[in-house]
Each structure stands twice: as C-alpha cells, then as structure tokens.
Design a protein around this motif. Structure first.
Motif, PDB file in Angstrom:
ATOM      1  N   SER A 164       0.807  -1.215   0.000  1.00  0.00           N
ATOM      2  CA  SER A 164       0.000   0.000   0.000  1.00  0.00           C
ATOM      3  C   SER A 164       0.840   1.265   0.000  1.00  0.00           C
ATOM      4  CB  SER A 164      -0.930   0.006   1.222  1.00  0.00           C
ATOM      5  OG  SER A 164      -0.167   0.175   2.411  1.00  0.00           O
ATOM      6  N   GLN A 165       2.179   1.128   0.075  1.00  0.00           N
ATOM      7  CA  GLN A 165       3.030   2.307   0.139  1.00  0.00           C
ATOM      8  C   GLN A 165       3.057   3.035  -1.203  1.00  0.00           C
ATOM      9  OE1 GLN A 165       4.116   3.294   2.913  1.00  0.00           O
ATOM     10  NE2 GLN A 165       3.996   1.484   4.210  1.00  0.00           N
ATOM     11  N   SER A 166       3.187   4.345  -1.146  1.00  0.00           N
ATOM     12  CA  SER A 166       3.239   5.174  -2.346  1.00  0.00           C
ATOM     13  C   SER A 166       4.589   5.012  -3.036  1.00  0.00           C
ATOM     14  CB  SER A 166       3.036   6.642  -1.964  1.00  0.00           C
ATOM     15  OG  SER A 166       4.166   7.125  -1.269  1.00  0.00           O
ATOM     16  N   PRO A 167       4.699   5.466  -4.309  1.00  0.00           N
ATOM     17  CA  PRO A 167       5.986   5.395  -5.012  1.00  0.00           C
ATOM     18  C   PRO A 167       7.081   6.199  -4.310  1.00  0.00           C
ATOM     19  CG  PRO A 167       4.201   5.786  -6.552  1.00  0.00           C
ATOM     20  CD  PRO A 167       3.606   5.912  -5.180  1.00  0.00           C
ATOM     21  N   GLN A 168       6.671   7.172  -3.496  1.00  0.00           N
ATOM     22  CA  GLN A 168       7.640   7.986  -2.764  1.00  0.00           C
ATOM     23  C   GLN A 168       7.986   7.380  -1.405  1.00  0.00           C
ATOM     24  OE1 GLN A 168       4.805   9.568  -4.241  1.00  0.00           O
ATOM     25  NE2 GLN A 168       6.106   9.864  -6.049  1.00  0.00           N
ATOM     26  N   PHE A 169       7.776   6.075  -1.273  1.00  0.00           N
ATOM     27  CA  PHE A 169       8.050   5.374  -0.006  1.00  0.00           C
ATOM     28  C   PHE A 169       9.437   5.729   0.527  1.00  0.00           C
ATOM     29  CE2 PHE A 169      10.088   1.545   1.864  1.00  0.00           C
ATOM     30  CZ  PHE A 169       9.362   1.491   3.042  1.00  0.00           C
ATOM     31  N   ASP A 170       9.472   6.150   1.776  1.00  0.00           N
ATOM     32  CA  ASP A 170      10.711   6.559   2.444  1.00  0.00           C
ATOM     33  C   ASP A 170      10.773   5.836   3.781  1.00  0.00           C
ATOM     34  OD1 ASP A 170      12.477   7.960   4.235  1.00  0.00           O
ATOM     35  OD2 ASP A 170      12.482   9.640   2.840  1.00  0.00           O
TER      36      ASP A 170
END
Length: 288
Positions: A89-95
């Motif tokens: 479920s993490q966004s492409p900008q996962f940090d």
C-alpha cells in the motif's frame, strides 16, 4: 449533552455496575474471541479516563465477554491489512525514515491506550478466563490485581507473528513476576502456560477451583466489594504511591508519600473510619 458523570458511548466495551461503586468493564467482541482491532483499542482510553475520575466508581473489574476468552490479542487479519504495515500500500515515494516515524507514532498511541488501565486512579482487577494471549498479557500486567479461571491458557504470542511484544509485556512482566529465566522462557518461545503455572510464578494471585468465568467474576466482586468499603481517599493514595514507587528508590518513595499524605491526611475519612470502628458499624465515605 452528556452529563458530568455519563460514560462515553462504546461499541466494543460493556459497562455495568453490579454493586455500588463497582464498575464492570467487559471487552465485547466475543464472536472474535475479544480480539482487538484499532477501533477497539481506541475506545479503551476514553472509557478508562472516564472511570478514573468518575465519583460513582471506586473499583473496576475488567473481563472478556463470552465463555471462551479474555482476549486472544490482536485481530491478526485486521492488523495485517493496516496501511502502515502493508508494503503493497506504500506510495511510489516510499521513504523508510518517514514510514518509521508513522509506525512509531502508531505504536506510541497504542501503548498509551493500554497504559490508560495502569494510569486509572481506581484499582483494576483483571478477570482472566479461557484464552489470554498476546495483548491479553499486555492488558493484564497493567491491572493492579490478576485472577483467573482454572482453565485459562496464556501465551506471549508476539514472536509467532514476527514481532517483539511492543505494548508493555516486555517492560512490565519482569517487574510483575521477577523471574528472569521464566520470563525469557515464555517470551522467546511463545509457548502456552496454564493457570497453575501462572500462580506459581506470581503472575496471578488467585485461581478458581472449578473452571469457567462465572466463578472468577464472583471472586472479583467479593474483592471489589471489600475495596469499595474502604476510604476512596486511602485507596487512591495507596495505588498512586505504589505505582509511583515502582521504579524508584525507597528514599524517593518515602518523600513522595510524605508530600501526598500531607494533603490526604486532612481528609474527613480518617475520623469517619475511626468512629465507625469504635461504634462497630460500617463507615460511610463521601464520593471522591
């Protein structure tokens, strides 16, 4: 508008008063063995915050609804679907650093919710029966007294789902029991243990003789009735000083007791208790 002494609305907890000044809080999700979702634990601190200051409450019984469990801990399905814990479920900008901050805040909030039981000004007796797993241990070590049915089965289950227990067991259980070898045994292995073993190490102070929840509820009512017959000023002060002294030196505890009692000793309850004893009658204490 809710009155000054009106409890918060709860979907997952039942609140009754089986005796004067004795509140009975029942985890109410029996169809799921009282397993906790986020919605369940978010209700808990609101309820215990209310009970902590309610003048109609002097002792609290905490149990689980239904015949099978106090609680089996986290609802694993609900837990696994949580957006913070689900990498898909993490966004492409996962940090990772930012995700860690979100996780920490979420865990802190969960910890604080369960700690509300420990911080409650009124004494809490945990009535354990059936399954008491994972979060059930976290909750019960926050209570002041723990009693259980003969058929209760316990386990610190978190390692079985890939976690170190993070809601209080690893911090509180060593203080409750004081046997490091036994604590590491049950926490590292997630093995089950029964009521007899729990009593032998001091995790619970009373075990029923017949099995089942009803017998333990009756024992809890007997204990709570005895507690609420005492001065609420004295009972609250005793819990506060014991909890405050938990991680401190004897000297620090004595100083805190002196400050606390410099106010508490001015209560009318001391005179009422003394007169009642001389007159061989039950004392009557004002609401706190």
């Amino acid at each position: 508008m809710a009155g000054e002494d009106s409890p918060p609305a709860c979907q997952y907890f039942n609140l009754t008063y089986p005796l004067p000044f004795v509140a009975h809080v029942e985890i109410n999700r029996p169809q799921k063995l009282n397993a906790f979702t986020e919605a369940v634990w978010r209700e808990l601190p609101r309820l215990f915050s209310y009970l902590s200051t309610s003048p109609s409450t002097r002792a609290i019984i905490l149990s689980g609804a239904g015949p099978k469990a106090f609680t089996t801990g986290l609802d694993v399905q609900s837990f696994s679907e949580h957006s913070i814990l689900n990498p898909s479920s993490q966004s492409p900008q996962f940090d990772p650093a930012r995700t860690a901050q979100q996780m920490r805040r979420h865990v802190d909030e969960f910890q604080n919710a369960i700690t509300s039981i420990e911080k409650c000004e009124k004494p809490v007796i945990a009535v354990l029966h059936g399954w008491c797993l994972g979060l059930g241990i976290d909750i019960s070590v926050c209570a002041d007294v723990r009693i259980c049915a003969k058929d209760t089965r316990f386990a610190v289950k978190e390692v079985d789902i890939g976690l170190a227990a993070d809601i209080g067991t690893l911090s509180r259980l060593p203080k409750v029991v004081g046997n490091g070898s036994w604590i590491k045994d049950v926490c590292l292995s997630a093995r089950q243990f029964g009521a007899e073993e729990a009593e032998s190490v001091g995790f619970v102070s009373w075990v029923g003789s017949h099995g089942g929840k009803d017998e333990v509820i009756q024992e809890a009512l007997r204990w709570a009735e005895l507690v609420v017959s005492k001065s609420p000023v004295a009972v609250q002060g005793t819990k506060e000083i014991l909890n405050w002294s938990w991680n401190r030196s004897v000297e620090d505890g004595l100083k805190y007791t002196s400050v606390w009692n410099s106010a508490a000793l001015q209560t009318n309850d001391v005179m009422e208790a003394t007169k009642a004893g001389m007159q061989k009658r039950k004392p009557i204490f004002a609401k706190l």
